[in-house]
Design a protein around this motif. Structure first.
Motif, PDB file in Angstrom:
ATOM      1  N   TRP A 405     -14.025   1.350  65.822  1.00 51.49           N
ATOM      2  CA  TRP A 405     -13.441   2.549  65.213  1.00 51.49           C
ATOM      3  C   TRP A 405     -11.967   2.343  64.866  1.00 51.49           C
ATOM      4  CZ3 TRP A 405     -17.804   4.381  64.109  1.00 51.49           C
ATOM      5  CH2 TRP A 405     -18.864   4.300  65.011  1.00 51.49           C
ATOM      6  N   ASN A 406     -11.332   1.334  65.466  1.00 49.74           N
ATOM      7  CA  ASN A 406      -9.996   0.943  64.991  1.00 49.74           C
ATOM      8  C   ASN A 406     -10.110   0.294  63.626  1.00 49.74           C
ATOM      9  OD1 ASN A 406      -9.832   0.762  68.136  1.00 49.74           O
ATOM     10  ND2 ASN A 406      -7.707   0.904  67.477  1.00 49.74           N
ATOM     11  N   MET A 407     -11.077  -0.596  63.489  1.00 52.08           N
ATOM     12  CA  MET A 407     -11.217  -1.336  62.236  1.00 52.08           C
ATOM     13  C   MET A 407     -11.735  -0.450  61.109  1.00 52.08           C
ATOM     14  SD  MET A 407      -9.874  -3.971  63.272  1.00 52.08           S
ATOM     15  CE  MET A 407      -9.319  -4.127  64.963  1.00 52.08           C
ATOM     16  N   SER A 408     -12.528   0.580  61.444  1.00 51.25           N
ATOM     17  CA  SER A 408     -13.009   1.510  60.424  1.00 51.25           C
ATOM     18  C   SER A 408     -12.027   2.654  60.196  1.00 51.25           C
ATOM     19  CB  SER A 408     -14.365   2.081  60.825  1.00 51.25           C
ATOM     20  OG  SER A 408     -14.258   2.903  61.981  1.00 51.25           O
ATOM     21  N   GLU A 409     -10.956   2.683  60.978  1.00 50.30           N
ATOM     22  CA  GLU A 409      -9.850   3.651  60.832  1.00 50.30           C
ATOM     23  C   GLU A 409     -10.267   5.082  61.162  1.00 50.30           C
ATOM     24  OE1 GLU A 409      -7.761   3.145  57.142  1.00 50.30           O
ATOM     25  OE2 GLU A 409      -7.548   0.983  57.418  1.00 50.30           O
ATOM     26  N   GLN A 410     -11.315   5.251  61.969  1.00 53.63           N
ATOM     27  CA  GLN A 410     -11.828   6.586  62.265  1.00 53.63           C
ATOM     28  C   GLN A 410     -11.219   7.161  63.545  1.00 53.63           C
ATOM     29  OE1 GLN A 410     -16.102   5.004  60.812  1.00 53.63           O
ATOM     30  NE2 GLN A 410     -16.214   6.973  61.864  1.00 53.63           N
ATOM     31  N   PRO A 411     -11.087   8.490  63.611  1.00 56.08           N
ATOM     32  CA  PRO A 411     -10.550   9.112  64.820  1.00 56.08           C
ATOM     33  C   PRO A 411     -11.569   9.066  65.953  1.00 56.08           C
ATOM     34  CG  PRO A 411     -11.265  10.805  63.283  1.00 56.08           C
ATOM     35  CD  PRO A 411     -11.419   9.487  62.569  1.00 56.08           C
TER      36      PRO A 411
END
Length: 462
Positions: A405-411
């Motif tokens: 979720w860091n790499m997909s930029e999601q909260p």
């Protein structure tokens, strides 16, 4: 509840009605910190005298009715990696020269603009490269629930400080789970917003800053301050007009994925799996449809990221003298040396695995509105260990639920969903990219259903 347990909302109410001043609150908090700190070693550059002066100035502003912002008078810590002007940034390691920072990093600047009382930095491991309270520079940070156990990391001191009640707000950073992992292991709330929502400097692929608090509302309250844009972060998002305190949500019709298999990494402890499944039932009871969600991470993705990070980190330290390099925590140095043998082509291939993570995360969110998973696959591990595996050849086995979720930029957030043998278990809640409010609202709903953590650890001397 003692005054050191007050939330931001309660503190602001009391400041406004003049039944408590920021200075009086700080003096009470100072005694509380003094009772805890010898046992958990959460702080760096702790300066109670400077805090008294800031709190006194805030008290005068509240008396005159002219506060600077929503966090005026609220004591705050910042992770040591977040620069504060005229103070060194050791990066958790003996290898770095202690050079004073030329300016406040964005989070520090926003907090200061709004009148927050910045009283300390919080500890982290060398270069923020571990999920542990172990560092070659700082004393060993420990978990307040059981000081023989690890608080996680790399926002180790921040999570320990939050669990011990060092005020309502602590700001950490997260590139693979470094806000959520320690939040899960210490029972507090950790929020990693969409990439760029809280500006960072230096910024990097996947790197975010986020609040670590005891309650969802305290994290939400901080976002109006922390999310103001800053030109130094090239990924900084435009100004937002969110009402960060609008935390109500109707779950009717929502499809929420339940992910119990990360695809690789450490196996999930039985107690963790049971706690997350029980948490999912509460969302279902509130009207959501819970559907199985397969993993978004593969062994190739995690190993590629490992190669990329090793080569990047070796490039960062290759210019240091041999003496300075050897002063890095041995576990990290042993891991980093592998980067010397990774070719440029293989490093780029490793980086490309971050794109593959983005694809699989995006594909999953065409089918669901949110995802629930464990934050951490295991319940706890010894304070002295540099990671849950204690093996530099297996450095990232514990981040399989968090790093995509860091790499997909999601909260994504971590919120307590139970205990095993007295140690906290974290539930991760993930939302679509840019929909930070959905994650906060779902987190608040869960906190409302469970009542949150009611019995926080007490100082050893109490």
């Amino acid at each position: 509840m003692t005054e050191t347990d007050f939330t931001i909302r309660e503190l602001r109410r009391r400041f406004a009605e003049k039944s408590l001043s920021p200075l009086d609150y700080w003096l009470a908090l100072e005694k509380h910190i003094d009772a805890w700190e010898p046992s958990i070693a959460a702080l760096y550059l702790y300066d109670p005298q400077a805090a008294r002066e800031q709190a006194k100035a805030s008290s005068e502003r509240w008396m005159k009715g002219g506060t600077l912002g929503p966090l005026d008078g609220i004591p705050v810590t910042l992770k040591e990696l977040i620069a504060t002007k005229d103070q060194p940034v050791p990066l958790g390691t003996k290898a770095v020269e202690l050079t004073p920072a030329e300016a406040d990093a964005p989070a520090a600047a926003r907090l200061r603009e709004d009148g927050a009382v910045i009283f300390a930095k919080t500890t982290c491991p060398d270069y923020g490269m571990l999920s542990s309270g172990l560092s070659s520079f700082h004393p060993l940070s420990r978990n307040p629930w059981d000081i023989t156990q690890n608080p996680g990391g790399s926002s180790a001191g921040a999570s320990a400080a939050a669990a011990a009640g060092y005020g309502p707000l602590h700001v950490g950073t997260d590139i693979g789970g470094s806000v959520r992992l320690p939040a899960g292991w210490t029972g507090v709330f950790g929020f990693k917003p969409s990439h760029g929502r809280i500006p960072v400097d230096p910024y990097y692929v996947g790197r975010c800053a986020g609040p670590i608090t005891r309650t969802v509302e305290d994290a939400a309250w901080s976002m109006a301050t922390l999310s103001r844009p800053d030109w130094r972060d090239g990924t900084s998002l435009p100004p937002n007009d969110f009402d960060w305190m609008d935390l109500d949500i109707d779950l009717s019709g929502m499809r929420i994925g339940l992910m119990l298999d990360a695809g690789c990494g450490l196996a999930v402890d039985e107690d963790v799996r049971i706690a997350v499944e029980e948490a999912a039932k509460l969302f279902e009871k509130a009207g959501a449809t819970i559907v199985p969600a397969g993993p978004v991470l593969t062994r190739a993705m995690l190993d590629g990221l490992d190669n990329f990070w090793r080569s990047r980190f070796w490039g960062d330290i290759a210019g240091l003298s041999e003496e300075r390099r050897e002063s890095i925590l041995p576990y990290i140095y042993e891991w980093a040396k592998g980067g010397a043998d990774i070719s440029g082509v293989d490093a780029v291939k490793g980086f490309n695995q971050t794109i593959e993570m983005r694809k699989t995360c995006g594909r999953l969110f065409t089918e669901v509105d949110a995802v629930l998973s464990p934050t951490n696959p295991i319940v706890s591990y010894p304070a002295e260990w540099p990671s849950p595996t204690n093996d530099p050849k297996l450095p990232f086995e514990h981040i399989a639920f968090t790093v995509p979720w860091n790499m997909s930029e999601q909260p994504a957030s971590s919120i307590n969903c139970g205990f095993s043998k007295g140690m906290p278990i974290g539930l991760q809640i993930v939302g679509p990219r840019f929909d930070d409010m959905r994650v906060l609202r779902l987190s608040k709903a869960f906190e409302n259903w469970t009542g949150g953590v009611k019995n926080w650890p007490k100082p050893p001397a109490a």
